[in-house]
Design an enzyme around this catalytic site. Structure first.
Site, PDB file in Angstrom:
ATOM      1  N   ILE A 172     -19.793 -41.767 -22.791  1.00 36.71           N
ATOM      2  CA  ILE A 172     -19.913 -42.064 -21.372  1.00 36.71           C
ATOM      3  C   ILE A 172     -18.628 -42.776 -20.963  1.00 36.71           C
ATOM      4  O   ILE A 172     -17.941 -43.351 -21.803  1.00 36.71           O
ATOM      5  CB  ILE A 172     -21.172 -42.901 -21.031  1.00 36.71           C
ATOM      6  N   ASP A 173     -18.291 -42.708 -19.693  1.00 37.13           N
ATOM      7  CA  ASP A 173     -17.014 -43.242 -19.227  1.00 37.13           C
ATOM      8  C   ASP A 173     -16.909 -44.748 -19.419  1.00 37.13           C
ATOM      9  O   ASP A 173     -17.927 -45.457 -19.481  1.00 37.13           O
ATOM     10  CB  ASP A 173     -16.818 -42.910 -17.747  1.00 37.13           C
ATOM     11  N   LYS A 174     -15.683 -45.226 -19.458  1.00 32.83           N
ATOM     12  CA  LYS A 174     -15.410 -46.659 -19.644  1.00 32.83           C
ATOM     13  C   LYS A 174     -16.157 -47.500 -18.616  1.00 32.83           C
ATOM     14  O   LYS A 174     -16.769 -48.520 -18.954  1.00 32.83           O
ATOM     15  CB  LYS A 174     -13.907 -46.917 -19.533  1.00 32.83           C
ATOM     16  N   THR A 186     -18.793 -46.767 -16.898  1.00 31.46           N
ATOM     17  CA  THR A 186     -20.217 -46.435 -16.821  1.00 31.46           C
ATOM     18  C   THR A 186     -20.937 -47.232 -17.896  1.00 31.46           C
ATOM     19  O   THR A 186     -20.422 -47.408 -18.996  1.00 31.46           O
ATOM     20  CB  THR A 186     -20.449 -44.930 -17.051  1.00 31.46           C
ATOM     21  N   ARG A 230     -20.084 -37.549 -11.606  1.00 32.38           N
ATOM     22  CA  ARG A 230     -19.078 -37.991 -10.642  1.00 32.38           C
ATOM     23  C   ARG A 230     -18.492 -36.789  -9.898  1.00 32.38           C
ATOM     24  O   ARG A 230     -18.299 -36.823  -8.675  1.00 32.38           O
ATOM     25  CB  ARG A 230     -17.989 -38.780 -11.350  1.00 32.38           C
TER      26      ARG A 230
END
Length: 326
Positions: free
Chosen positions: A140-142, A144, A246
């Site tokens: 998962i993104d930084k 998030t 996103r």
């Protein structure tokens, strides 16, 4: 110790490029990673070393891939308290906060979840993927927050990767978006590809890229003269593409609050509630949280479902919105 993976080509995969075939079989190995493995003589086709990533394969071909041992010396331990939700001999489920990247990459090789895992237990991580991503099955993104699962051994990694590849993993996210979506509930079905304008971004496409499916439902709408129109959305993923939620929200014209990469300009509210304005202005992350993660345990065959509450910095925004909307 090196890890070796073997595949036999089925009839349905004949005539595929070998790099595409390997990526199809093992989603955790990126196309770039596979290309490098091939160019560094780590892939064999029917017993012979292969050096051409575009080589077409035939039914019955035997493909062997050697995954070099992770360069442990290049991965420094990072003293970071992991919020471990579940741990057994095969896997770890972690509730990741926003602000920490999943794995080392240019610009940050030391302060990541991988480095924290090495500090926690460096000898209990799979090495089937990238050398800088031991144990990492998905990401998962930084900026998030939420649930991730980490594999402790290669068998677990392979089995979990297969579930991700077959889209049988349960992944539910909560997010706060600008505006409101019509219809309030539905399915977004596009392809996602790298942006032609900015190589660090992805974009939705109706003709090319990787298939991406997001199911969404509006949970709450916040709309009055003292706040911008915002909607609390729940998304259930059928696929797991880079930046999928996103990109899909941006595709609909409703970017996520706090998302500085996929953002749109919205009208400023003249009489906005001061407390709410400060919370929105000072939010240093995107309002996106991996709330639910479910999978079949590779060893016990038991269905496992984990849930995570919204972090305080997100919950307080919802609380203020609800008070403002009274």
């Amino acid at each position: 110790m090196q890890n070796k993976i073997n595949y036999i080509v089925d009839v349905e995969d004949k005539n595929l490029r070998i790099d595409i075939f390997i990526n199809k079989k093992n989603i955790e190995l990126s196309r770039t990673r596979i290309k490098n493995l091939i160019l560094n003589s780590n892939v064999m086709l029917n017993g012979s070393t292969l050096i051409d990533p575009s080589k077409k394969i035939s039914e019955g071909d035997n493909i062997s891939i050697i995954i070099p041992e992770p360069k442990k010396l290049s991965l420094k331990p990072y003293k970071f308290k992991l919020n471990i939700i579940h741990e057994d001999s095969d896997l770890i489920v972690i509730d990741k906060p926003a602000g920490i990247a999943m794995h080392p990459a240019p610009g940050n090789y030391d302060n990541t979840i991988v480095n924290a895992l090495i500090d926690y237990d460096k000898d209990s991580l799979s090495n089937i993927g990238d050398e800088l991503r031991p144990g990492i099955v998905h990401r998962i993104d930084k900026d998030t927050s939420g649930l991730i699962v980490v594999a402790k051994n290669n068998k677990t990694h392979e089995e979990l990767s297969k579930q991700f590849n077959e889209h049988s993993i349960t992944r539910v996210y909560q997010l706060l978006i600008w505006g409101k979506i019509r219809p309030s509930k539905g399915k977004i079905n596009t392809f996602i590809k790298r942006s032609s304008r900015n190589r660090q971004m992805m974009e939705a496409s109706l003709i090319k890229g990787k298939k991406a499916i997001t199911n969404y439902e509006t949970l709450e709408i916040f709309e009055n003269e003292k706040s911008p129109t915002l909607s609390l959305i729940e998304c259930k993923l059928e696929t797991g593409r880079t930046h999928q939620i996103r990109v899909h929200m941006n595709y609909l014209g409703n970017s996520i609050l706090g998302d500085t990469k996929y953002k749109k300009k919205y009208k400023k509210i003249k009489n906005i509630n001061n407390e709410l304005n400060n919370l929105i202005t000072n939010l240093d992350r995107q309002f996106l949280h991996a709330k639910t993660l479910g999978f079949i345990h590779p060893k016990t065959n038991e269905e496992m479902i984990f849930s995570s509450i919204l972090p305080q910095e997100l919950e307080i925004i919802l609380k203020t919105l609800r008070n403002t909307n009274k």
